[in-house]
Design a protein around this motif. Structure first.
Motif, PDB file in Angstrom:
ATOM      1  N   ASP A 273      30.644  14.304  34.115  1.00  0.00           N
ATOM      2  CA  ASP A 273      30.167  12.906  33.431  1.00  0.00           C
ATOM      3  C   ASP A 273      30.434  11.548  34.023  1.00  0.00           C
TER       4      ASP A 273
ATOM      5  N   ALA B 104      32.802   6.631  35.821  1.00  0.00           N
ATOM      6  CA  ALA B 104      33.807   8.373  35.246  1.00  0.00           C
ATOM      7  C   ALA B 104      34.396   8.672  36.777  1.00  0.00           C
ATOM      8  N   LYS B 105      33.719   9.374  37.160  1.00  0.00           N
ATOM      9  CA  LYS B 105      33.962  10.659  38.382  1.00  0.00           C
ATOM     10  C   LYS B 105      34.949  11.834  37.038  1.00  0.00           C
ATOM     11  N   ARG B 106      34.062  12.275  35.831  1.00  0.00           N
ATOM     12  CA  ARG B 106      35.002  13.591  35.509  1.00  0.00           C
ATOM     13  C   ARG B 106      34.164  14.487  35.163  1.00  0.00           C
TER      14      ARG B 106
ATOM     15  N   ARG C 280      33.271  17.885  33.132  1.00  0.00           N
ATOM     16  CA  ARG C 280      33.583  17.941  32.164  1.00  0.00           C
ATOM     17  C   ARG C 280      32.232  19.766  31.638  1.00  0.00           C
TER      18      ARG C 280
ATOM     19  N   ASP D 142      37.753  18.969  31.051  1.00  0.00           N
ATOM     20  CA  ASP D 142      37.691  18.543  31.334  1.00  0.00           C
ATOM     21  C   ASP D 142      39.018  18.007  33.135  1.00  0.00           C
TER      22      ASP D 142
ATOM     23  N   ASP E 202      39.416  14.809  36.101  1.00  0.00           N
ATOM     24  CA  ASP E 202      39.006  13.981  36.982  1.00  0.00           C
ATOM     25  C   ASP E 202      38.538  13.912  38.249  1.00  0.00           C
TER      26      ASP E 202
ATOM     27  N   THR F 257      33.254  14.710  41.420  1.00  0.00           N
ATOM     28  CA  THR F 257      31.747  13.375  41.251  1.00  0.00           C
ATOM     29  C   THR F 257      30.722  14.316  42.791  1.00  0.00           C
TER      30      THR F 257
END
Length: 277
Positions: A186, A191-193, A195, A209, A211, A214
């Protein structure tokens, strides 16, 4: 004679109607380099996926983007332009004919903001579904799933604002529960999350999720990473948020855990990780 003529006219009209209903609006093979194709067996629990082919025949499903557009001014994929269309068809190897293409042509304000569709059997029936990034110009991106008939069957929520994107990683049964999960990053530049969503009973359900990961840099025309299987269960391969380390992430007990598997030194380091080297 009149009866025969009436029957012939009716049959001709039906044939014409069928032909018209099968007229494709998009090119058969979509845009060059913007497609995916995989084999599947023409067998399911109820008999056959495609009635025109024999049971157990090996068939191939094709999904490709078509009809480039400059409608949306995001430009996150560099020289790769967004698409308005998605075309899906089935073919038997060795036969030049294809099934009548199933097509999606998005309305104004919506685009496919993606490199190419992905094909994965999400519901376990043996026939792959089509996974794409679908973007609303006001609400940003979401992950969408279409079936072989180009019907939207599931989607995540849109991110919620314009110029916000997600980059898919892949699909697999990540935790061994018998259901397929789909993973993406995401907002890979913000955000580099990571999901993860589970596809179950025709619905995408959020699972977990994490964090700090990427898989894309602004302007890149490819999405880094993917899913690997090195003998201990599926892992999601990405990089860390600083693009210094190659990371492998697992899903277990509803939680994500990640570890470093090498230094990031360009695309070859990602390829090595995906190949379990």
């Amino acid at each position: 004679m009149r009866l025969r003529a009436a029957i012939a006219t009716t049959l001709a009209a039906c044939a014409a109607t069928a032909a018209l209903s099968c007229e494709a609006q998009l090119p058969e093979r979509g845009l060059p380099g913007r497609s995916a194709e995989v084999a599947f067996s023409n067998t399911n629990g109820q008999g056959r996926h495609e009635s025109w082919a024999a049971r157990d025949d090996e068939l191939r499903i094709f999904a490709g983007f078509a009809q480039e557009t400059s409608e949306y001014d995001h430009g996150i994929l560099g020289g790769i332009r967004d698409a308005k269309g998605l075309t899906i068809h089935i073919q038997k190897p060795g036969d030049p004919r294809i099934t009548c293409p199933a097509e999606v042509i998005l309305p104004a304000g919506e685009v496919f903001e993606d490199v190419a569709p992905r094909l994965a059997d999400l519901d376990g029936d043996g026939l792959p579904e089509v996974i794409v990034v679908h973007t609303d110009v006001n609400l940003g991106a979401r992950l969408a799933v279409y079936d072989r008939r180009a019907r939207l069957v599931a989607a995540t929520p849109h991110i919620g604002r314009t110029h916000r994107w997600l980059a898919p990683i892949g699909a697999a049964d990540l935790d061994g529960d018998g259901y397929q999960e789909i993973a993406y990053i995401d907002r890979p530049h913000l955000a580099k999350r990571l999901r993860v969503w589970r596809y179950r009973d025709g619905v995408l359900v959020h699972v977990a999720d994490l964090d700090g990961l990427t898989n894309h840099r602004i302007g890149d025309e490819t999405i880094a990473g993917g899913v690997r299987e090195c003998g201990q269960g599926p892992e999601l391969v990405t990089v860390d948020g600083s693009w210094r380390k190659v990371m492998a992430t697992r899903l277990s007990g509803g939680e994500l855990s990640t570890r470093t598997v090498g230094a990031y030194a360009g695309v070859d380091s990602i390829s090595a990780a995906l190949a379990c080297r």
